[in-house]
Design an enzyme around this catalytic site. Structure first.
Site, PDB file in Angstrom:
ATOM      1  N   SER A   1      -5.408  -1.959   3.446  1.00 43.15           N
ATOM      2  CA  SER A   1      -5.383  -0.634   4.064  1.00 43.15           C
ATOM      3  C   SER A   1      -4.283   0.226   3.449  1.00 43.15           C
ATOM      4  O   SER A   1      -4.508   0.941   2.482  1.00 43.15           O
ATOM      5  CB  SER A   1      -5.190  -0.787   5.582  1.00 43.15           C
ATOM      6  OG  SER A   1      -5.180   0.466   6.209  1.00 43.15           O
ATOM      7  N   CYS A   2      -3.107   0.161   3.995  1.00 45.76           N
ATOM      8  CA  CYS A   2      -2.019   1.061   3.580  1.00 45.76           C
ATOM      9  C   CYS A   2      -1.517   0.782   2.174  1.00 45.76           C
ATOM     10  O   CYS A   2      -1.214   1.717   1.428  1.00 45.76           O
ATOM     11  CB  CYS A   2      -0.882   1.005   4.599  1.00 45.76           C
ATOM     12  SG  CYS A   2      -1.438   1.518   6.249  1.00 45.76           S
ATOM     13  N   ILE A   3      -1.429  -0.473   1.786  1.00 46.90           N
ATOM     14  CA  ILE A   3      -0.992  -0.796   0.423  1.00 46.90           C
ATOM     15  C   ILE A   3      -2.030  -0.303  -0.578  1.00 46.90           C
ATOM     16  O   ILE A   3      -1.700   0.352  -1.577  1.00 46.90           O
ATOM     17  CB  ILE A   3      -0.731  -2.311   0.270  1.00 46.90           C
ATOM     18  CG1 ILE A   3       0.473  -2.740   1.111  1.00 46.90           C
ATOM     19  CG2 ILE A   3      -0.567  -2.699  -1.191  1.00 46.90           C
ATOM     20  CD1 ILE A   3       1.805  -2.142   0.676  1.00 46.90           C
TER      21      ILE A   3
END
Length: 172
Positions: free
Chosen positions: A112-114
């Site tokens: 997700s964020c990475i």
């Protein structure tokens, strides 16, 4: 080339307690060592915290929201509500001020964020290195946490992001 260490969502909710990601102990050690190498070399360090919804484990200023490794006075902290850390007001400008053209990414969640932050950074013209062993996630979609993290590494490598063991990353 100089690099900035970008800690994405390195918050207690991922590394503490019963709800921590699998392998939280080794992940914590890799994150701590990576942060220490960046700091001791004088490389810029940027922290990005996720602001979850009310009642979530990462609700702002709640117990799980706290950064696992508090920022030093010279390390800016940004907050986001979107997987892409570049949506954090001021992040792009803070990175530009460093003059660095490379980013080392570490933190949570891999898929997700990475992933979103890495792809955006690549699109912004940065050389991006994902610190293998210093990012993680939860099991899901029929795969264990380590399998999911490895799959993200393969996908990001195919997109042009470098993947390097965290222990081998040196800052200049």
């Amino acid at each position: 080339m100089s690099f900035v260490l970008v800690f994405v969502d390195v918050q207690d909710n991922f590394l503490e307690g019963a709800a921590a990601v699998p392998g939280a102990g080794p992940l914590r050690a890799e994150l701590a060592a990576l942060l220490e190498r960046a700091r001791s070399s004088g490389a810029p360090v940027v922290h990005v915290l996720n602001d979850g919804a009310q009642g979530e484990v990462d609700e702002p200023f709640g117990e799980g929201w706290q950064p696992t490794f508090p920022a030093r006075e010279d390390e800016p902290v940004f907050r986001k509500t979107d997987p892409d850390a570049f949506t954090s007001p001021g992040l792009a400008e803070a990175l530009a001020v460093t003059g660095a053209r490379g980013l080392v990414l570490a933190g949570f969640q891999s898929e997700s964020c990475i992933s979103a932050t890495g792809r955006r950074a690549l699109g912004e013209g940065y050389r991006v290195v994902l610190a293998q062993g210093a990012h993680g996630t939860f099991p899901g979609e029929g795969a264990g946490a380590a399998e999911r993290a490895a799959a993200v590494e393969r996908e990001l490598r195919a997109d042009g992001i470098e993947v390097s063991p965290a222990r081998q990353i040196e800052f200049r």
